[in-house]
Design a protein around this motif. Structure first.
Motif, short mmCIF file in Angstrom:
data_model
loop_
_atom_site.label_atom_id
_atom_site.label_comp_id
_atom_site.label_asym_id
_atom_site.label_seq_id
_atom_site.Cartn_x
_atom_site.Cartn_y
_atom_site.Cartn_z
N ILE A 46 23.71 -29.82 41.38
CA ILE A 46 23.80 -29.19 40.06
C ILE A 46 24.97 -28.21 40.02
O ILE A 46 25.65 -28.07 39.00
CB ILE A 46 22.46 -28.52 39.63
N SER A 50 27.96 -28.74 37.48
CA SER A 50 28.25 -27.67 36.52
C SER A 50 29.75 -27.37 36.48
O SER A 50 30.33 -27.17 35.42
CB SER A 50 27.43 -26.43 36.90
N ALA A 53 31.32 -30.25 34.64
CA ALA A 53 30.95 -30.23 33.22
C ALA A 53 31.68 -29.12 32.48
O ALA A 53 32.03 -29.25 31.31
CB ALA A 53 29.43 -30.07 33.06
N ARG A 54 31.96 -28.00 33.17
CA ARG A 54 32.68 -26.89 32.53
C ARG A 54 34.20 -27.08 32.56
O ARG A 54 34.95 -26.23 32.11
CB ARG A 54 32.31 -25.56 33.20
N PHE A 133 23.33 -31.88 30.60
CA PHE A 133 23.36 -30.95 31.73
C PHE A 133 22.43 -29.76 31.48
O PHE A 133 21.67 -29.35 32.36
CB PHE A 133 24.79 -30.46 32.00
N ARG A 134 22.49 -29.24 30.26
CA ARG A 134 21.62 -28.09 29.94
C ARG A 134 20.14 -28.46 30.08
O ARG A 134 19.34 -27.67 30.56
CB ARG A 134 21.92 -27.59 28.51
N GLY A 137 19.12 -28.34 33.70
CA GLY A 137 18.93 -26.94 34.13
C GLY A 137 17.61 -26.38 33.62
O GLY A 137 16.89 -25.68 34.34
#
Ligand code: HEC
Length: 151
Positions: A46, A50, A53-54, A133-134, A137
Motif C-alpha cells: 500500500i 500510494s 497513485a500520487r 486506492f482510497r 485504505g
C-alpha cells in the motif's frame, strides 16, 4: 549468509515433505509471526501503491503488481487469524473470535476493495485509481479500528 539461506531452504523442503500442509500444527507464536509478515507485506504494497497513485513515482505498469499483492494478501486474511493466536505482543483483539461474522465482513470488504483496485490499475484511469486506492485504505482502517488494539 548464503549458506544460511540454503539451509533454510533445505529445512523448508524437509518439513514440507513430512507434512504437506502444516498449518494445523502451527504454534500460536508462529501463527502470530506469520500474520505479522502478511500484514507487513500489505503495508509495503500500500505504501508503494500510494507513491505511484500520487504521482511521486512513475507507474510503468508496476502499480498493477502492488494492487495484485494487496489482493493476494486480502485473500489470505481469513486463514491468518487462527483462534488462540493473539499471543505475545499481538494487537489482535478477542472480538475477532467473538464476532466472527463481523470480522469475516471486514475481510470481505478488503477483498472487494483490492479487487476493484486491480481493475482500476489495469484500466490506467487515474481518477478510478485514486478512488479505488482510497477504498483500500478505508478497508484497512475499518478493520483496524474495530479489531486491533488502538495505537
Ligand atoms: C479483517 C481485518 C484487517 C484488515 C482488513 C487489515 N488488517 Fe492489518 N491488522 C489487523 C489486526 C487484527 C492486526 C493486529 C495483529 C496482531 O498484532 O496480531 C493488524 C496488524 C497490521 C499491521 C502490523 C503488523 C505488525 O505485526 O507489525 C500492519 C502493518 C497492518 N495490519 C497493515 C494492514 C494494511 C496495509 C491493510 C490493508 C491493505 C490491513 N492491515 C488490513 C486486521 C486487519
Amino acid at each position: 549468509m548464503q549458506r544460511k539461506f540454503f539451509s533454510a531452504i533445505a529445512a523448508l523442503t524437509i518439513s514440507s515433505t513430512l507434512s504437506l500442509y502444516a498449518f494445523a500444527d502451527t504454534t500460536p507464536e508462529d501463527a502470530a509471526d506469520y500474520r505479522s509478515a502478511v500484514m507487513t507485506s500489505l503495508r509495503g504494497h500500500i505504501g508503494a501503491a500510494s507513491m505511484i497513485a500520487r504521482g511521486l513515482v512513475e507507474n510503468d505498469g508496476h502499480l498493477l503488481g502492488h494492487a495484485q499483492g494487496l489482493a493476494n494478501g486480502a485473500n489470505e486474511l481469513s486463514r491468518v487469524f487462527p483462534k488462540g493466536s493473539n499471543v505475545g505482543e499481538s494487537e489482535a483483539l478477542p472480538l475477532i473470535w467473538e464476532e466472527p461474522e463481523a470480522f469475516a465482513e471486514a475481510i470481505a470488504n478488503l477483498q472487494e476493495a483490492t479487487a476493484a483496485f486491480v481493475t482500476a490499475a489495469e484500466s490506467g484511469d487515474e481518477e478510478a485509481i485514486g478512488a479505488a486506492f482510497r477504498n483500500v485504505g478505508m478497508s484497512c482502517r475499518g478493520c483496524h479500528d474495530r479489531f486491533r488494539v488502538q495505537q
